[in-house]
Design an enzyme around this catalytic site. Sequence first.
Site, PDB file in Angstrom:
ATOM      1  N   TYR A 152      98.313  66.034  98.262  1.00 15.39           N
ATOM      2  CA  TYR A 152      98.517  67.476  98.384  1.00 15.39           C
ATOM      3  C   TYR A 152      98.568  67.811  99.867  1.00 15.39           C
ATOM      4  CZ  TYR A 152      97.494  72.529  98.085  1.00 15.39           C
ATOM      5  OH  TYR A 152      97.539  73.898  98.216  1.00 15.39           O
ATOM      6  N   ASP A 212      98.995  63.421 107.390  1.00 13.12           N
ATOM      7  CA  ASP A 212      98.267  64.646 107.052  1.00 13.12           C
ATOM      8  C   ASP A 212      96.771  64.347 107.126  1.00 13.12           C
ATOM      9  OD1 ASP A 212      98.344  67.041 104.287  1.00 13.12           O
ATOM     10  OD2 ASP A 212      96.906  66.729 105.915  1.00 13.12           O
ATOM     11  N   LYS A 256      90.934  72.303 108.563  1.00 11.05           N
ATOM     12  CA  LYS A 256      89.533  72.251 108.130  1.00 11.05           C
ATOM     13  C   LYS A 256      88.538  72.142 109.291  1.00 11.05           C
ATOM     14  CE  LYS A 256      90.944  70.466 103.627  1.00 11.05           C
ATOM     15  NZ  LYS A 256      90.619  71.435 102.585  1.00 11.05           N
TER      16      LYS A 256
HETATM   17  P1  KE4 Z   1      95.230  74.799 103.437  1.00 19.07           P
HETATM   18  O1  KE4 Z   1      96.572  75.469 103.399  1.00 19.07           O
HETATM   19  O2  KE4 Z   1      94.453  74.969 102.124  1.00 19.07           O
HETATM   20  O3  KE4 Z   1      94.391  75.169 104.663  1.00 19.07           O
HETATM   21  O4  KE4 Z   1      95.434  73.224 103.624  1.00 19.07           O
HETATM   22  C1  KE4 Z   1      96.262  72.563 102.714  1.00 19.07           C
HETATM   23  C2  KE4 Z   1      95.916  71.080 102.703  1.00 19.07           C
HETATM   24  C3  KE4 Z   1      96.731  70.211 103.408  1.00 19.07           C
HETATM   25  N1  KE4 Z   1      96.474  68.876 103.430  1.00 19.07           N
HETATM   26  C4  KE4 Z   1      95.407  68.364 102.763  1.00 19.07           C
HETATM   27  C5  KE4 Z   1      95.165  66.883 102.815  1.00 19.07           C
HETATM   28  C6  KE4 Z   1      94.535  69.217 102.046  1.00 19.07           C
HETATM   29  O5  KE4 Z   1      93.475  68.697 101.383  1.00 19.07           O
HETATM   30  C7  KE4 Z   1      94.780  70.602 102.019  1.00 19.07           C
HETATM   31  C8  KE4 Z   1      93.900  71.577 101.262  1.00 19.07           C
HETATM   32  N2  KE4 Z   1      92.816  71.003 100.508  1.00 19.07           N
HETATM   33  C9  KE4 Z   1      92.382  71.751  99.349  1.00 19.07           C
HETATM   34  C10 KE4 Z   1      91.361  70.956  98.544  1.00 19.07           C
HETATM   35  N3  KE4 Z   1      91.446  69.563  98.655  1.00 19.07           N
HETATM   36  C11 KE4 Z   1      91.839  73.072  99.749  1.00 19.07           C
HETATM   37  C12 KE4 Z   1      91.071  73.815  98.675  1.00 19.07           C
HETATM   38  C13 KE4 Z   1      91.869  74.944  98.088  1.00 19.07           C
HETATM   39  O6  KE4 Z   1      93.091  74.781  97.844  1.00 19.07           O
HETATM   40  O7  KE4 Z   1      91.240  75.998  97.859  1.00 19.07           O
END
Ligand code: KE4
Length: 436
Positions: free
Chosen positions: A150, A245, A273
């Site tokens: 993701y 990523d 993060k």
């Molecule tokens: P954001 O757009 O949520 O800041 O980041 C997206 C993203 C990109 N790359 C990786 C490897 C990620 O894990 C994420 C977002 N992670 C999720 C949970 N694993 C965020 C939690 C959520 O969607 O509320």
Amino acid sequence: MALGKRLNMEKSKKLFEEAAAIIPGGVNSPVRACLSVGAAPVFVDHGRGARIFDVDGRSYLDFVSSWGPLICGHAAPWTTAALEEAIKKGSSFGAPTEGETRLARLINRNYPSMEMVRLVNSGTEAAMSALRLARGFTGRDRIVKFQGCYHGHADSLLVAAGSGLATLGIPGCPGIPAALAELTLTVPYNDVAALTAVFEKHGSEIAAVIVEPVAGNMGVVPPQPDFLPAIENLTRRYGALFICDEVITGFRLGLGGAQAHFKIKPDLTILGKIIGGGLPLAAFGGRREVMERLAPVGDVYQAGTLSGNPLAVAAGLAAIEHLMAEPSIYSRIRQASERLSAGLLALAGENGLAVCGNQIGSMSTLFFAAGPISDYASALKSDVGLYAAFWRGMLARGFWLAPSQFECCFTSAGMIPDDIDNALDAADAVFKGLKK
Ligand code: KE4
């Protein structure tokens, strides 16, 4: 019986009803709805150190850490102090500030492959921008991603695996044009042969490969030894860009993230993060000749009203400077994660449950499956119903785990050895209740 009734989560329940009337699903990000673990979301009042406190006055040991950012726990004093100072000067200027340069330099110091850096507001925005930059730089349209990874919710990345070996993507949800989804080729994680075949067929059309160097969004799935080097070699051979990523692994696996751990050199890296210290901040960066194609010096457009926001930058600087000053944090949280993971596997096994686990650094996942879990297809064999029951049992005993089988369990610097022992005692009691 539903968790809410047993635990008397009256205030949370009331707040959820109010939220659901005005916010879709009552939450601002779907996973927080706790649908996959058969519970109503728990509303939080505050966090402190390794603990999170709900609105009904209960506290939990937090293994979610806001999905990764809070590697040093909630309300870290250095982050709070930095924010208190920064807010006195204002919240946003829409003009450059010195802190943005300092943060970009700090990122480059820990990620030498990131010769230039652009700050944005979320991992999604960083991934979306990096893809556009890769397409602009190479003049190619196709991208490759791995099933189960993701990278945020940009259209080109919300793509499911097409049928058979075609690997042409299909929209992962309504609203994504099929013509766009088709440009995303999807390959099983850790499958070097499949990736090689995709390059042999489409190599000259591929702008980039994007990968989680340690997958965290199908549960934790580490790369097999030949996987990341194969991506590096194939992208180089065919003139595509290697996009790493590191939104989860950046400053999580160590100061240098997965690329230092696995000794790889991506063309572009995405961070998020931890670099925002819990505030909305992410970044993408890489080779100077690629990054200089970005507006305003280059012709690939990318922008953001709050990009490099001074409050988020202040929190990010405080978080990273603390980690750089206290690198022993990494061995402490790794040992805690190792102990937790090994303990859970042993206790579940003693109770006759078919489980397996993946663990690296301070990231782990207990899968309710015989395993091994090395890609999305094997992860999907997990018994999500058993995971849900495990999650509810642990919450009832004061332990806050990710409300999905396909996420990470994070240890944080605020935890002490007793915390892990207590979590294992609770898990043993829950496993005894789950046993067939
Ligand atoms: P954001 O757009 O949520 O800041 O980041 C997206 C993203 C990109 N790359 C990786 C490897 C990620 O894990 C994420 C977002 N992670 C999720 C949970 N694993 C965020 C939690 C959520 O969607 O509320």
